[in-house]
Design a protein around this motif. Structure first.
Motif, PDB file in Angstrom:
ATOM      1  N   VAL A  50       0.854  -1.197   0.000  1.00  0.00           N
ATOM      2  CA  VAL A  50       0.000   0.000   0.000  1.00  0.00           C
ATOM      3  C   VAL A  50       0.890   1.248   0.000  1.00  0.00           C
ATOM      4  O   VAL A  50       1.939   1.290   0.652  1.00  0.00           O
ATOM      5  N   ASP A  51       0.443   2.264  -0.699  1.00  0.00           N
ATOM      6  CA  ASP A  51       1.165   3.519  -0.902  1.00  0.00           C
ATOM      7  C   ASP A  51       1.073   4.408   0.343  1.00  0.00           C
ATOM      8  O   ASP A  51       0.002   4.882   0.703  1.00  0.00           O
ATOM      9  N   MET A  52       2.215   4.647   0.979  1.00  0.00           N
ATOM     10  CA  MET A  52       2.243   5.485   2.184  1.00  0.00           C
ATOM     11  C   MET A  52       1.864   6.927   1.874  1.00  0.00           C
ATOM     12  O   MET A  52       1.155   7.574   2.649  1.00  0.00           O
ATOM     13  N   ALA A  53       2.323   7.464   0.734  1.00  0.00           N
ATOM     14  CA  ALA A  53       2.010   8.848   0.373  1.00  0.00           C
ATOM     15  C   ALA A  53       0.519   9.025   0.137  1.00  0.00           C
ATOM     16  O   ALA A  53      -0.080  10.045   0.502  1.00  0.00           O
ATOM     17  N   LEU A  54      -0.117   8.026  -0.456  1.00  0.00           N
ATOM     18  CA  LEU A  54      -1.556   8.075  -0.689  1.00  0.00           C
ATOM     19  C   LEU A  54      -2.322   8.104   0.636  1.00  0.00           C
ATOM     20  O   LEU A  54      -3.277   8.864   0.806  1.00  0.00           O
ATOM     21  N   MET A  55      -1.902   7.292   1.597  1.00  0.00           N
ATOM     22  CA  MET A  55      -2.561   7.269   2.900  1.00  0.00           C
ATOM     23  C   MET A  55      -2.380   8.609   3.626  1.00  0.00           C
ATOM     24  O   MET A  55      -3.297   9.098   4.291  1.00  0.00           O
ATOM     25  N   VAL A  56      -1.215   9.199   3.476  1.00  0.00           N
ATOM     26  CA  VAL A  56      -0.973  10.523   4.069  1.00  0.00           C
ATOM     27  C   VAL A  56      -1.922  11.550   3.469  1.00  0.00           C
ATOM     28  O   VAL A  56      -2.485  12.386   4.179  1.00  0.00           O
ATOM     29  N   ALA A  57      -2.133  11.496   2.147  1.00  0.00           N
ATOM     30  CA  ALA A  57      -3.044  12.443   1.491  1.00  0.00           C
ATOM     31  C   ALA A  57      -4.449  12.326   2.062  1.00  0.00           C
ATOM     32  O   ALA A  57      -5.122  13.334   2.324  1.00  0.00           O
ATOM     33  N   MET A  58      -4.921  11.097   2.286  1.00  0.00           N
ATOM     34  CA  MET A  58      -6.253  10.912   2.865  1.00  0.00           C
ATOM     35  C   MET A  58      -6.327  11.501   4.267  1.00  0.00           C
ATOM     36  O   MET A  58      -7.314  12.145   4.640  1.00  0.00           O
ATOM     37  N   CYS A  59      -5.286  11.284   5.058  1.00  0.00           N
ATOM     38  CA  CYS A  59      -5.286  11.810   6.432  1.00  0.00           C
ATOM     39  C   CYS A  59      -5.303  13.332   6.448  1.00  0.00           C
ATOM     40  O   CYS A  59      -6.023  13.942   7.248  1.00  0.00           O
ATOM     41  N   ILE A  60      -4.509  13.959   5.586  1.00  0.00           N
ATOM     42  CA  ILE A  60      -4.483  15.420   5.543  1.00  0.00           C
ATOM     43  C   ILE A  60      -5.850  15.965   5.146  1.00  0.00           C
ATOM     44  O   ILE A  60      -6.347  16.937   5.723  1.00  0.00           O
ATOM     45  N   ALA A  61      -6.484  15.330   4.157  1.00  0.00           N
ATOM     46  CA  ALA A  61      -7.805  15.777   3.719  1.00  0.00           C
ATOM     47  C   ALA A  61      -8.814  15.699   4.858  1.00  0.00           C
ATOM     48  O   ALA A  61      -9.587  16.629   5.092  1.00  0.00           O
TER      49      ALA A  61
END
Length: 203
Positions: free
Chosen positions: A178-189
């Motif tokens: 799983v993409d860590m950067a993608l998960m970070v984007a969801m958390c920031i949103a």
């Protein structure tokens, strides 16, 4: 560094940014209320303190634009709020403004939820669902197609040493494949949406 608990590998790759696909269960430490009115910048770190990527706020930006780069300053994506939507909507854009990811958030009776849609690296249209319970201070991100938990957000995982990163932090545990950067984007949103409502993501 591995998490205090392990997540099963995703049965299919989930992500946009290949270099950030986790090979094992990885826990990141994120700050709650990730951006302030001063537009400060900060690093997202592994649980052992190793920096992973950098977030920079844009002062006086109507869209609340956040730029995320790697540690060498290479642009990964901008997270931008889209106006005139019934539900709060954020998109991750590349340098040219192409939309890579759309996150729509809403509220449930006891917490918050979000839906993320994007085309994964293998060309598959993917939908992720995130639901959190503010009272338990935890949330899971689930791949709608496979039912697999691809990430978990949990404040309780952090030890006193980890909390030294900031007074308001939480752990983001990402499953293998799983993409860590993608998960970070969801958390920031989600964090941005909940800050607008007067509280932090896990507040």
């Amino acid at each position: 560094m591995a998490s205090s608990f392990q997540l099963a590998p995703s049965p299919q790759p989930v992500g946009i940014f290949g270099p950030y696909i986790a090979r094992e269960t990885v826990t990141l430490v994120l700050r709650e209320k990730v951006m302030s009115l001063t537009g400060d910048s900060f690093e997202i770190k592994m649980q052992n303190g190793q920096p992973l990527m950098r977030v920079e706020g844009k002062l006086m930006s109507i869209s609340g634009r956040k730029s995320v780069t790697d540690l060498n300053g290479n642009h990964l994506f901008d997270l931008v709020k889209k106006h005139l939507h019934i539900h709060a909507t954020f998109v991750a854009e590349d340098k040219s403004g192409k939309e890579l990811l759309t996150v729509k958030s809403g509220f449930t009776l006891l917490g918050s939820k979000a839906t993320a849609t994007f085309t994964s690296l293998n060309g598959v249209a993917t939908t992720l669902k995130m639901k959190g319970n503010w009272f338990d201070s935890a949330a899971e991100i689930v791949d709608e197609a496979t039912g697999a938990v691809v990430a978990r957000i949990d404040r309780k995982l952090l030890s006193g040493r980890d909390i030294l990163f900031g007074q308001q932090t939480y752990a983001l545990t990402v499953a293998p494949n799983v993409d860590m950067a993608l998960m970070v984007a969801m958390c920031i949103a989600m964090d941005e949406k909940n800050n607008e409502s007067g509280g932090g993501f896990l507040g």
